[in-house]
Design a protein around this motif. Structure first.
Motif, PDB file in Angstrom:
ATOM      1  N   PHE A   5       0.844  -1.187   0.000  1.00 17.63           N
ATOM      2  CA  PHE A   5       0.000   0.000   0.000  1.00 17.63           C
ATOM      3  C   PHE A   5       0.885   1.246   0.000  1.00 17.63           C
ATOM      4  O   PHE A   5       1.681   1.450   0.911  1.00 17.63           O
ATOM      5  CB  PHE A   5      -0.902   0.027   1.234  1.00 17.63           C
ATOM      6  N   VAL A   6       0.759   2.060  -1.030  1.00 17.65           N
ATOM      7  CA  VAL A   6       1.435   3.359  -1.085  1.00 17.65           C
ATOM      8  C   VAL A   6       0.438   4.374  -0.542  1.00 17.65           C
ATOM      9  O   VAL A   6      -0.604   4.630  -1.154  1.00 17.65           O
ATOM     10  CB  VAL A   6       1.849   3.720  -2.519  1.00 17.65           C
ATOM     11  N   ALA A   7       0.738   4.935   0.619  1.00 20.42           N
ATOM     12  CA  ALA A   7      -0.274   5.724   1.317  1.00 20.42           C
ATOM     13  C   ALA A   7       0.377   6.795   2.174  1.00 20.42           C
ATOM     14  O   ALA A   7       1.611   6.898   2.261  1.00 20.42           O
ATOM     15  CB  ALA A   7      -1.129   4.796   2.194  1.00 20.42           C
ATOM     16  N   ASP A   8      -0.462   7.590   2.810  1.00 20.37           N
ATOM     17  CA  ASP A   8       0.011   8.540   3.803  1.00 20.37           C
ATOM     18  C   ASP A   8       0.547   7.773   5.017  1.00 20.37           C
ATOM     19  O   ASP A   8       0.242   6.582   5.190  1.00 20.37           O
ATOM     20  CB  ASP A   8      -1.124   9.470   4.216  1.00 20.37           C
ATOM     21  N   PRO A   9       1.320   8.425   5.885  1.00 21.58           N
ATOM     22  CA  PRO A   9       1.843   7.728   7.068  1.00 21.58           C
ATOM     23  C   PRO A   9       0.727   7.091   7.894  1.00 21.58           C
ATOM     24  O   PRO A   9      -0.343   7.690   8.087  1.00 21.58           O
ATOM     25  CB  PRO A   9       2.539   8.852   7.845  1.00 21.58           C
ATOM     26  N   THR A  38       5.322   5.227   1.857  1.00 17.09           N
ATOM     27  CA  THR A  38       4.794   6.518   1.438  1.00 17.09           C
ATOM     28  C   THR A  38       5.344   6.837   0.048  1.00 17.09           C
ATOM     29  O   THR A  38       6.349   6.253  -0.381  1.00 17.09           O
ATOM     30  CB  THR A  38       5.205   7.626   2.413  1.00 17.09           C
ATOM     31  N   PRO A  39       4.741   7.767  -0.678  1.00 14.17           N
ATOM     32  CA  PRO A  39       5.309   8.152  -1.979  1.00 14.17           C
ATOM     33  C   PRO A  39       6.746   8.661  -1.863  1.00 14.17           C
ATOM     34  O   PRO A  39       7.544   8.478  -2.786  1.00 14.17           O
ATOM     35  CB  PRO A  39       4.363   9.255  -2.450  1.00 14.17           C
ATOM     36  N   GLN A  40       7.067   9.278  -0.710  1.00 18.40           N
ATOM     37  CA  GLN A  40       8.434   9.758  -0.520  1.00 18.40           C
ATOM     38  C   GLN A  40       9.445   8.619  -0.524  1.00 18.40           C
ATOM     39  O   GLN A  40      10.638   8.839  -0.771  1.00 18.40           O
ATOM     40  CB  GLN A  40       8.544  10.516   0.808  1.00 18.40           C
ATOM     41  N   GLN A  51      12.180   0.973  -6.608  1.00 19.44           N
ATOM     42  CA  GLN A  51      12.180   0.431  -5.261  1.00 19.44           C
ATOM     43  C   GLN A  51      11.385   1.336  -4.327  1.00 19.44           C
ATOM     44  O   GLN A  51      11.045   2.469  -4.671  1.00 19.44           O
ATOM     45  CB  GLN A  51      13.616   0.324  -4.731  1.00 19.44           C
ATOM     46  N   ALA A  52      11.127   0.823  -3.141  1.00 18.33           N
ATOM     47  CA  ALA A  52      10.507   1.625  -2.095  1.00 18.33           C
ATOM     48  C   ALA A  52      11.065   1.204  -0.756  1.00 18.33           C
ATOM     49  O   ALA A  52      11.450   0.040  -0.566  1.00 18.33           O
ATOM     50  CB  ALA A  52       8.988   1.453  -2.105  1.00 18.33           C
ATOM     51  N   MET A  85      -2.123   2.125  -4.960  1.00 19.68           N
ATOM     52  CA  MET A  85      -1.825   3.541  -4.791  1.00 19.68           C
ATOM     53  C   MET A  85      -2.986   4.182  -4.040  1.00 19.68           C
ATOM     54  O   MET A  85      -4.074   4.366  -4.589  1.00 19.68           O
ATOM     55  CB  MET A  85      -1.620   4.211  -6.146  1.00 19.68           C
ATOM     56  N   ARG A  86      -2.772   4.499  -2.760  1.00 22.00           N
ATOM     57  CA  ARG A  86      -3.824   5.015  -1.898  1.00 22.00           C
ATOM     58  C   ARG A  86      -3.438   6.341  -1.241  1.00 22.00           C
ATOM     59  O   ARG A  86      -3.964   6.697  -0.195  1.00 22.00           O
ATOM     60  CB  ARG A  86      -4.174   3.978  -0.821  1.00 22.00           C
ATOM     61  N   LYS A  87      -2.523   7.070  -1.857  1.00 26.93           N
ATOM     62  CA  LYS A  87      -2.153   8.387  -1.344  1.00 26.93           C
ATOM     63  C   LYS A  87      -3.323   9.347  -1.535  1.00 26.93           C
ATOM     64  O   LYS A  87      -3.881   9.458  -2.620  1.00 26.93           O
ATOM     65  CB  LYS A  87      -0.927   8.906  -2.102  1.00 26.93           C
ATOM     66  N   ASP A  88      -3.692  10.029  -0.467  1.00 24.52           N
ATOM     67  CA  ASP A  88      -4.778  10.994  -0.545  1.00 24.52           C
ATOM     68  C   ASP A  88      -4.392  12.186  -1.413  1.00 24.52           C
ATOM     69  O   ASP A  88      -3.203  12.519  -1.534  1.00 24.52           O
ATOM     70  CB  ASP A  88      -5.152  11.493   0.852  1.00 24.52           C
ATOM     71  N   PRO A  89      -5.396  12.863  -2.012  1.00 23.07           N
ATOM     72  CA  PRO A  89      -5.105  14.131  -2.688  1.00 23.07           C
ATOM     73  C   PRO A  89      -4.507  15.128  -1.699  1.00 23.07           C
ATOM     74  O   PRO A  89      -4.549  14.879  -0.478  1.00 23.07           O
ATOM     75  CB  PRO A  89      -6.497  14.572  -3.177  1.00 23.07           C
ATOM     76  N   PRO A  90      -3.965  16.247  -2.165  1.00 25.73           N
ATOM     77  CA  PRO A  90      -4.132  16.798  -3.505  1.00 25.73           C
ATOM     78  C   PRO A  90      -3.251  16.121  -4.554  1.00 25.73           C
ATOM     79  O   PRO A  90      -2.198  15.563  -4.227  1.00 25.73           O
ATOM     80  CB  PRO A  90      -3.727  18.262  -3.335  1.00 25.73           C
TER      81      PRO A  90
END
Length: 316
Positions: A5-9, A38-40, A51-52, A85-90
């Motif tokens: 899951f790519v997401a916010d912390p 996280t996307p970072q 990689q992540a 990919m579950r990173k919230d907007p914006p």
């Protein structure tokens, strides 16, 4: 399956209502392994795969310390069975760059949901332009003169930025035109930014419906987000009351028209916003409302999503 899951912390999650948490909980119950980043944490270097920096996690079932995490490690995205990919907007520049990294991971064999190219191609407010037969009177422009003309024609209008979320930056201007000039200046910044303008739909009093589409098919219940007090916005983040209800015939008609198109493009999950039978937005970045619908109706939306995800991975 091994899921990333790519997401916010995780510390920012409100698990009582968070949809990504509901997805994780259902996946773990089915025996799937969970990892997060996280996307970072995404990176690419010549000669290597995307990689992540990921952490393997397990959900504890507790309200407070709701997950346990292993030490961070480097992992190639293509080594997971699915990347969500579950990173919230914006949807800002960094989100845009993340989709390019995810698309490179796809070229290396990763299966990403929703597909990165589809995320880029479907800005959530502008996506309605593809379905003009399903929307109310709408204008997208940088021109203050065009906005004034639209107001003169429709009298009661809604103005909003194209990159807003959760009801942020939404204004209503009634027939008297009070503060229209100031609102235009605030939103379009002397013509530097585009603005979406829509005819006000009084049916918002009955709710801004979130119709979820999973694998091209509508979930049988929607969440009507009803404005409270003097608020014009129904968004839950703006204090709206969420009331789950069965889809109407019009809701199903809209889902039947939009769902197969989105599925074909790799959008496994979308949230279509409907007011008075008119589509106002098509949300694809991180659609929500799973838990509210499940709690009020017993329809396990996370299970429907997990079924669709497993089918998509098997068919890849």
């Amino acid at each position: 399956m091994k899921l990333l899951f790519v997401a916010d912390p995780l510390a920012s999650f409100k698990i009582a209502k968070d949809t990504t948490f509901a997805m994780m909980r259902e996946a773990q119950q089915r025996g799937h392994a969970l990892a997060v980043c996280t996307p970072q944490g995404l990176s690419w270097q010549q000669g290597l795969r995307v990689q992540a920096r990921v952490q393997d996690i397990a959900l504890t079932g507790q309200a407070d310390d709701w997950f346990s995490a292993q030490p961070e490690r480097l992992a190639a995205l293509a080594d997971f069975d699915a990347v969500l990919m579950r990173k919230d907007p914006p949807f800002d520049s960094e989100y845009f760059y993340a989709t390019h990294l995810l698309e490179q991971a796809e070229r290396e064999g990763a299966r990403v949901f929703n597909r990165p190219r589809a995320l880029r191609d479907h800005p959530e407010k502008l996506a309605v332009m593809e379905f003009p037969q399903l929307i109310g009177p709408t204008l997208v422009t940088r021109s203050s003169a065009d906005i004034r003309a639209f107001h003169a024609q429709h009298q009661d209008i809604i103005l909003k930025p194209l990159d807003g979320m959760g009801g942020m930056g939404i204004f209503r201007v009634k027939a008297d035109g009070l503060n229209l000039g100031s609102i235009i200046e605030t939103l379009n910044r002397d013509g530097a930014q585009s603005v979406m303008v829509q005819k006000f739909l009084p049916e918002i009093a009955q709710g801004d419906k979130r119709v979820l589409i999973i694998g091209g098919q509508a979930v049988p219940y929607c969440l009507a987000r009803i404005p409270q007090g003097n608020e014009v916005r129904g968004n839950l983040a703006a204090g709206g009351l969420g009331v789950a209800q069965p889809l109407s015939a019009r809701d199903q008609e809209i889902a039947n028209a939009i769902g197969p198109v989105l599925q074909q493009r790799g959008l496994l999950l979308a949230g279509v916003d409907v007011i008075g039978g008119c589509v106002t937005e098509i949300n694809v970045t991180s659609p929500t409302c799973f838990q509210e619908i499940t709690q009020q109706t017993g329809c396990n939306v996370a299970s429907l999503f997990a079924d669709a995800l497993e089918a998509a991975v098997r068919g890849a």
